[in-house]
Design a protein around this motif. Structure first.
Motif, PDB file in Angstrom:
ATOM      1  N   PRO A  95      39.816  45.215  51.651  1.00 20.63           N
ATOM      2  CA  PRO A  95      39.922  45.264  50.199  1.00 20.63           C
ATOM      3  C   PRO A  95      40.966  44.328  49.648  1.00 20.63           C
ATOM      4  CG  PRO A  95      39.725  47.485  51.089  1.00 20.63           C
ATOM      5  CD  PRO A  95      39.868  46.559  52.249  1.00 20.63           C
ATOM      6  N   LEU A  96      42.102  44.189  50.365  1.00 20.91           N
ATOM      7  CA  LEU A  96      43.166  43.367  49.839  1.00 20.91           C
ATOM      8  C   LEU A  96      42.831  41.890  49.898  1.00 20.91           C
ATOM      9  CD1 LEU A  96      46.220  45.334  51.207  1.00 20.91           C
ATOM     10  CD2 LEU A  96      45.435  45.193  48.861  1.00 20.91           C
ATOM     11  N   ASP A  97      41.927  41.470  50.784  1.00 16.00           N
ATOM     12  CA  ASP A  97      41.486  40.077  50.788  1.00 16.00           C
ATOM     13  C   ASP A  97      40.852  39.716  49.461  1.00 16.00           C
ATOM     14  OD1 ASP A  97      42.180  39.304  53.424  1.00 16.00           O
ATOM     15  OD2 ASP A  97      40.449  40.388  54.201  1.00 16.00           O
ATOM     16  N   ARG A  98      40.183  40.639  48.858  1.00 15.23           N
ATOM     17  CA  ARG A  98      39.385  40.337  47.663  1.00 15.23           C
ATOM     18  C   ARG A  98      40.165  40.517  46.367  1.00 15.23           C
ATOM     19  NH1 ARG A  98      35.887  43.470  50.797  1.00 15.23           N
ATOM     20  NH2 ARG A  98      36.128  45.254  49.413  1.00 15.23           N
ATOM     21  N   ILE A  99      41.382  40.988  46.454  1.00 20.22           N
ATOM     22  CA  ILE A  99      42.122  41.260  45.240  1.00 20.22           C
ATOM     23  C   ILE A  99      43.251  40.259  45.014  1.00 20.22           C
ATOM     24  CG2 ILE A  99      43.888  42.805  46.171  1.00 20.22           C
ATOM     25  CD1 ILE A  99      41.810  43.279  42.927  1.00 20.22           C
ATOM     26  N   ARG A 100      43.361  39.253  45.835  1.00 19.10           N
ATOM     27  CA  ARG A 100      44.389  38.244  45.629  1.00 19.10           C
ATOM     28  C   ARG A 100      44.066  37.395  44.407  1.00 19.10           C
ATOM     29  NH1 ARG A 100      47.000  36.157  51.167  1.00 19.10           N
ATOM     30  NH2 ARG A 100      47.151  38.171  52.185  1.00 19.10           N
TER      31      ARG A 100
ATOM     32  N   LEU B  34      49.082  42.625  41.238  1.00 20.95           N
ATOM     33  CA  LEU B  34      49.570  42.441  39.871  1.00 20.95           C
ATOM     34  C   LEU B  34      49.249  41.048  39.359  1.00 20.95           C
ATOM     35  CD1 LEU B  34      53.059  44.209  40.117  1.00 20.95           C
ATOM     36  CD2 LEU B  34      50.910  45.143  39.257  1.00 20.95           C
ATOM     37  N   ALA B  35      49.360  40.044  40.237  1.00 22.56           N
ATOM     38  CA  ALA B  35      49.013  38.678  39.836  1.00 22.56           C
ATOM     39  C   ALA B  35      47.524  38.565  39.532  1.00 22.56           C
ATOM     40  CB  ALA B  35      49.410  37.705  40.945  1.00 22.56           C
ATOM     41  N   ALA B  36      46.700  39.250  40.319  1.00 19.07           N
ATOM     42  CA  ALA B  36      45.257  39.249  40.048  1.00 19.07           C
ATOM     43  C   ALA B  36      44.960  39.940  38.725  1.00 19.07           C
ATOM     44  CB  ALA B  36      44.513  39.941  41.192  1.00 19.07           C
ATOM     45  N   MET B  37      45.670  41.012  38.429  1.00 22.38           N
ATOM     46  CA  MET B  37      45.486  41.695  37.145  1.00 22.38           C
ATOM     47  C   MET B  37      45.815  40.761  35.979  1.00 22.38           C
ATOM     48  SD  MET B  37      46.956  45.540  37.745  1.00 22.38           S
ATOM     49  CE  MET B  37      46.119  46.687  38.858  1.00 22.38           C
ATOM     50  N   ARG B  38      46.855  39.989  36.152  1.00 27.36           N
ATOM     51  CA  ARG B  38      47.205  39.040  35.091  1.00 27.36           C
ATOM     52  C   ARG B  38      46.071  38.048  34.870  1.00 27.36           C
ATOM     53  NH1 ARG B  38      52.262  34.723  35.111  1.00 27.36           N
ATOM     54  NH2 ARG B  38      52.009  34.052  32.932  1.00 27.36           N
ATOM     55  N   GLU B  39      45.455  37.577  35.952  1.00 27.00           N
ATOM     56  CA  GLU B  39      44.312  36.673  35.817  1.00 27.00           C
ATOM     57  C   GLU B  39      43.127  37.371  35.155  1.00 27.00           C
ATOM     58  OE1 GLU B  39      44.839  33.551  39.539  1.00 27.00           O
ATOM     59  OE2 GLU B  39      43.411  35.191  39.720  1.00 27.00           O
ATOM     60  N   ASP B  40      42.987  38.673  35.413  1.00 30.42           N
ATOM     61  CA  ASP B  40      41.899  39.446  34.818  1.00 30.42           C
ATOM     62  C   ASP B  40      42.193  39.861  33.371  1.00 30.42           C
ATOM     63  OD1 ASP B  40      40.451  39.307  37.150  1.00 30.42           O
ATOM     64  OD2 ASP B  40      41.060  41.278  37.889  1.00 30.42           O
ATOM     65  N   GLU B  41      43.305  39.378  32.841  1.00 33.17           N
ATOM     66  CA  GLU B  41      43.731  39.662  31.469  1.00 33.17           C
ATOM     67  C   GLU B  41      43.980  41.146  31.238  1.00 33.17           C
ATOM     68  OE1 GLU B  41      40.818  37.847  28.915  1.00 33.17           O
ATOM     69  OE2 GLU B  41      41.638  35.854  29.242  1.00 33.17           O
TER      70      GLU B  41
ATOM     71  N   ASP C 280      37.727  45.718  35.242  1.00 32.37           N
ATOM     72  CA  ASP C 280      36.470  46.338  35.652  1.00 32.37           C
ATOM     73  C   ASP C 280      36.258  46.305  37.165  1.00 32.37           C
ATOM     74  OD1 ASP C 280      35.795  46.846  32.993  1.00 32.37           O
ATOM     75  OD2 ASP C 280      34.951  44.831  32.744  1.00 32.37           O
ATOM     76  N   ARG C 281      37.179  45.706  37.893  1.00 34.24           N
ATOM     77  CA  ARG C 281      37.051  45.649  39.352  1.00 34.24           C
ATOM     78  C   ARG C 281      37.663  46.897  39.961  1.00 34.24           C
ATOM     79  NH1 ARG C 281      39.081  40.416  42.215  1.00 34.24           N
ATOM     80  NH2 ARG C 281      40.726  40.305  40.650  1.00 34.24           N
ATOM     81  N   VAL C 282      36.891  47.609  40.775  1.00 33.12           N
ATOM     82  CA  VAL C 282      37.358  48.837  41.403  1.00 33.12           C
ATOM     83  C   VAL C 282      37.354  48.654  42.913  1.00 33.12           C
ATOM     84  CG1 VAL C 282      36.941  51.298  41.737  1.00 33.12           C
ATOM     85  CG2 VAL C 282      36.475  50.240  39.511  1.00 33.12           C
ATOM     86  N   LEU C 283      38.492  48.995  43.541  1.00 30.82           N
ATOM     87  CA  LEU C 283      38.629  48.841  44.979  1.00 30.82           C
ATOM     88  C   LEU C 283      39.248  50.092  45.575  1.00 30.82           C
ATOM     89  CD1 LEU C 283      40.087  45.239  44.903  1.00 30.82           C
ATOM     90  CD2 LEU C 283      37.823  45.856  45.727  1.00 30.82           C
ATOM     91  N   PRO C 284      38.867  50.462  46.798  1.00 33.43           N
ATOM     92  CA  PRO C 284      39.477  51.639  47.425  1.00 33.43           C
ATOM     93  C   PRO C 284      40.930  51.380  47.798  1.00 33.43           C
ATOM     94  CG  PRO C 284      38.042  50.498  48.968  1.00 33.43           C
ATOM     95  CD  PRO C 284      37.839  49.833  47.640  1.00 33.43           C
ATOM     96  N   SER C 285      41.718  52.449  47.875  1.00 36.52           N
ATOM     97  CA  SER C 285      43.117  52.341  48.257  1.00 36.52           C
ATOM     98  C   SER C 285      43.311  52.706  49.717  1.00 36.52           C
ATOM     99  CB  SER C 285      43.976  53.282  47.395  1.00 36.52           C
ATOM    100  OG  SER C 285      44.034  52.841  46.068  1.00 36.52           O
ATOM    101  N   ARG C 286      44.274  52.048  50.351  1.00 31.51           N
ATOM    102  CA  ARG C 286      44.668  52.432  51.703  1.00 31.51           C
ATOM    103  C   ARG C 286      45.947  53.254  51.673  1.00 31.51           C
ATOM    104  NH1 ARG C 286      45.008  47.473  55.607  1.00 31.51           N
ATOM    105  NH2 ARG C 286      46.492  46.773  54.030  1.00 31.51           N
ATOM    106  N   LEU C 287      46.785  53.003  50.703  1.00 35.06           N
ATOM    107  CA  LEU C 287      48.046  53.725  50.543  1.00 35.06           C
ATOM    108  C   LEU C 287      48.182  54.152  49.095  1.00 35.06           C
ATOM    109  CD1 LEU C 287      50.392  51.202  52.434  1.00 35.06           C
ATOM    110  CD2 LEU C 287      49.619  53.405  53.320  1.00 35.06           C
ATOM    111  N   THR C 288      48.945  55.230  48.850  1.00 34.68           N
ATOM    112  CA  THR C 288      49.198  55.628  47.466  1.00 34.68           C
ATOM    113  C   THR C 288      49.807  54.471  46.694  1.00 34.68           C
ATOM    114  OG1 THR C 288      49.508  57.937  48.068  1.00 34.68           O
ATOM    115  CG2 THR C 288      50.497  57.224  46.007  1.00 34.68           C
ATOM    116  N   THR C 289      50.803  53.814  47.280  1.00 35.27           N
ATOM    117  CA  THR C 289      51.409  52.621  46.700  1.00 35.27           C
ATOM    118  C   THR C 289      51.287  51.497  47.716  1.00 35.27           C
ATOM    119  OG1 THR C 289      53.030  54.047  45.606  1.00 35.27           O
ATOM    120  CG2 THR C 289      53.461  51.684  45.593  1.00 35.27           C
TER     121      THR C 289
END
Length: 560
Positions: A4-9, A197-204, A178-187
């Motif tokens: 999952p983390l590969d796709r959220i960078r 967070l950087a990806a979120m900024r790109e996603d506005e 609108d992108r939903v990904l499963p979590s591996r850790l609570t944080t």
């Protein structure tokens, strides 16, 4: 393997010079760069992303080699470099492992930076590499023993109702717009969090609701993030295998309410721990009280009344501001979670009237939280109500049962267990809490991990049987039975329940994988409950429950 983390960078990032990284954080250098051999790679090498897991490294990464419980991350530096790492950050031990050239091939031009505690600087370093993305978001961080997930979902629900494009990070999932990904850790780990967070900024994305676990605070995962508003739900016994005692657990939670981690806070002061958190906070704090009496508070919940499946309530500030809304989730503890979410948004700068209108438009705090008091069978003339909840410690179990009791006409049945390799002290207390709150108690397995499941069940049963005996002396009848595996316990509870009964399946909530001796076993309580309800509705028999352990002796199944 794709994770999952590969796709959220972030898709794009500005390269940062390793030289500037070293100067900004006062990092030492090792290897050829430190010895001045040839053209220093510090002057020419750039990085554009950060990873602390060699399996997730991509071209352009700074690989942070951390000391681990079983092996030092520097031993995986060669693999990281082969995958594209441009530089390595580690500690003195890691630098020594790299010095012979076996981990990072000679001539690779890979600079090695050294910090006394690389984990402590990982968050700020990653934030610097990604351009401090949290500074471009309005961030809400929630900590506490119980209620973090529900509160963050309620926050996300309200922020979206106000028209914000929001992000969510927590136990159940991560969401960037609108992108939903499963979590591996609570944080997430610090490097992964900053990438997200950087990806979120790109996603506005403009706002973020995030769970902040005690492990995350202790292990520096949220270093490099200063939350706009931090929230505290409650504190009870949990994770003492990690923290040692409640005082240390509290002190770790309190780190969120320091200037390094937040600008202001909102604290529920329904008990002594909340009052202590408000008093010890090093940032401005607004307090919330949701129960009658008790400490004075800035915001007070009153006029709580049944509303659909949950409760309506009024929030009033000491300055006279007031707001009435509702939550779709049952129980007084969910009123507290909902009130905390609303006050956090208000303390973040939203106007009461805007919040009231937004909540009216969406029917209150009606967010569906996976595995949190989730009704998988509403109950009818032929079948019981079945609810799945994440309650995995004593207080959460007590609160979940207390929330369901008023709306249960028949018997209240609970299926639960305790986690292996974790906080053994709470197991008998959980058994006693189940007997105190339910009419029928089925003790089964949670996640055994590497521990013998029968040993874990025995500890829970000891507490349950002692409480059952005490209940019998007062004339109260409680049935206690041990059933394993968990899937069979769920089937039995549903099969033997009657219309008007409520079956609570507690402890795992949204989780879909059970760890049994290091083996991942697919197990979703919601799926098992729905299957059991379907079988019961079709008049199906119990089937052939292979490998079932059932204690039906007087010590295991007892009706007083």
């Amino acid at each position: 393997m794709t994770t999952p983390l590969d796709r959220i960078r972030p898709a794009g990032a500005t390269p940062r010079k390793v030289r500037d990284l070293a100067l900004t954080f006062g990092l030492e250098t090792a290897g050829p760069a430190a010895q001045g051999e040839g053209s220093s790679p510090l002057e020419t090498v750039t990085v554009s992303s950060v990873a602390s897991d060699n399996r997730l490294v991509t071209d352009g990464d700074l690989f942070v080699a951390l000391p681990g419980a079983h092996a030092h991350g520097a031993r995986f530096a060669a693999d990281a470099v082969a995958r594209g790492a441009r530089a390595v950050l580690t500690d003195a031990e890691g630098a020594a492992l790299l010095a012979d050239g076996s981990a990072v091939p000679p001539g690779a031009g890979v600079p090695v930076l050294v910090a006394p505690d690389p984990r402590a600087v990982l968050g700020p370093v990653a934030a610097w590499v990604y351009g401090s993305p949290a500074e471009h978001l309005m961030t809400f961080g929630v900590t506490g023993t119980n209620g973090k997930t529900t509160t963050t979902y309620q926050l996300d629900h309200l922020l979206r109702a106000l028209g914000w494009r929001s992000g969510l990070i927590g136990t159940v999932e991560m969401r960037s717009g609108d992108r939903v990904l499963p979590s591996r850790l609570t944080t997430p780990e610090a490097a992964d969090l900053q990438a997200l967070l950087a990806a979120m900024r790109e996603d506005e994305v403009r706002t973020l609701a995030m769970e902040v676990s005690s492990h995350a605070l202790a292990l520096h995962r949220v270093d490099g993030v200063q939350f706009g508003v931090a929230g505290f739900t409650n504190l009870s016994q949990d994770h003492l295998d990690f923290h040692g005692d409640l005082q240390a657990y509290f002190e770790t939670k309190a780190l969120l309410f320091t200037p390094e981690h937040s600008r202001r806070g909102v604290v529920v002061v329904d008990d002594a721990w909340g009052e202590r958190m408000a008093a010890s906070a090093q940032v401005p704090v607004a307090t919330v009280r949701t129960v009658p009496g008790g400490a004075e508070a800035d915001w007070v919940v009153t006029q709580v009344a049944p509303h659909g499946t949950g409760s309506a309530f009024t929030l009033t500030h000491r300055d006279g501001r007031t707001l009435r809304t509702s939550t779709s989730l049952p129980g007084a503890f969910n009123v507290a979670n909902a009130a905390l979410a609303v006050v956090m948004v208000l303390e973040g700068g939203a106007h009461v009237q805007d919040v009231a209108e937004a909540l009216d438009a969406v029917g209150g705090l009606a967010a569906v939280v996976p595995g949190r008091m989730e009704v998988v069978g509403a109950g009818d003339a032929r079948s019981p109500r079945v609810v799945v909840d994440f309650a995995h410690n004593t207080e959460a179990l007590e609160l979940a049962l207390a929330a369901l009791r008023p709306t249960t006409d028949g018997r209240l049945v609970v299926v639960f267990g305790a986690t292996g390799d974790r906080d053994k002290g709470k197991r008998p207390a959980m058994g006693a809490a189940a007997v105190a709150g339910a009419d029928v108690v089925l003790v089964t397995d949670d996640d055994p991990h590497g521990e013998d499941p029968a040993v874990v069940r025995a500890a829970v049963l000891a507490g349950a049987q002692a409480a059952r005996a005490a209940a019998a002396e007062s004339g109260r009848t409680v049935e206690v039975v041990e059933v394993a595996p968990r899937s069979e316990a769920i089937r039995r509870a549903v099969r033997e329940a009657s219309p008007g009964d409520t079956v609570l399946v507690a402890g795992r909530g949204h989780e879909t994988i059970q760890d049994v001796a290091g083996v991942d076993v697919e197990l979703d309580d919601r799926v098992e409950a729905r299957r059991a309800l379907a079988d019961a509705d079709a008049g199906a028999g119990p089937g052939a429950p292979a490998a079932t352990t059932e204690n039906t002796t007087t010590e295991g199944t007892t009706t007083a």
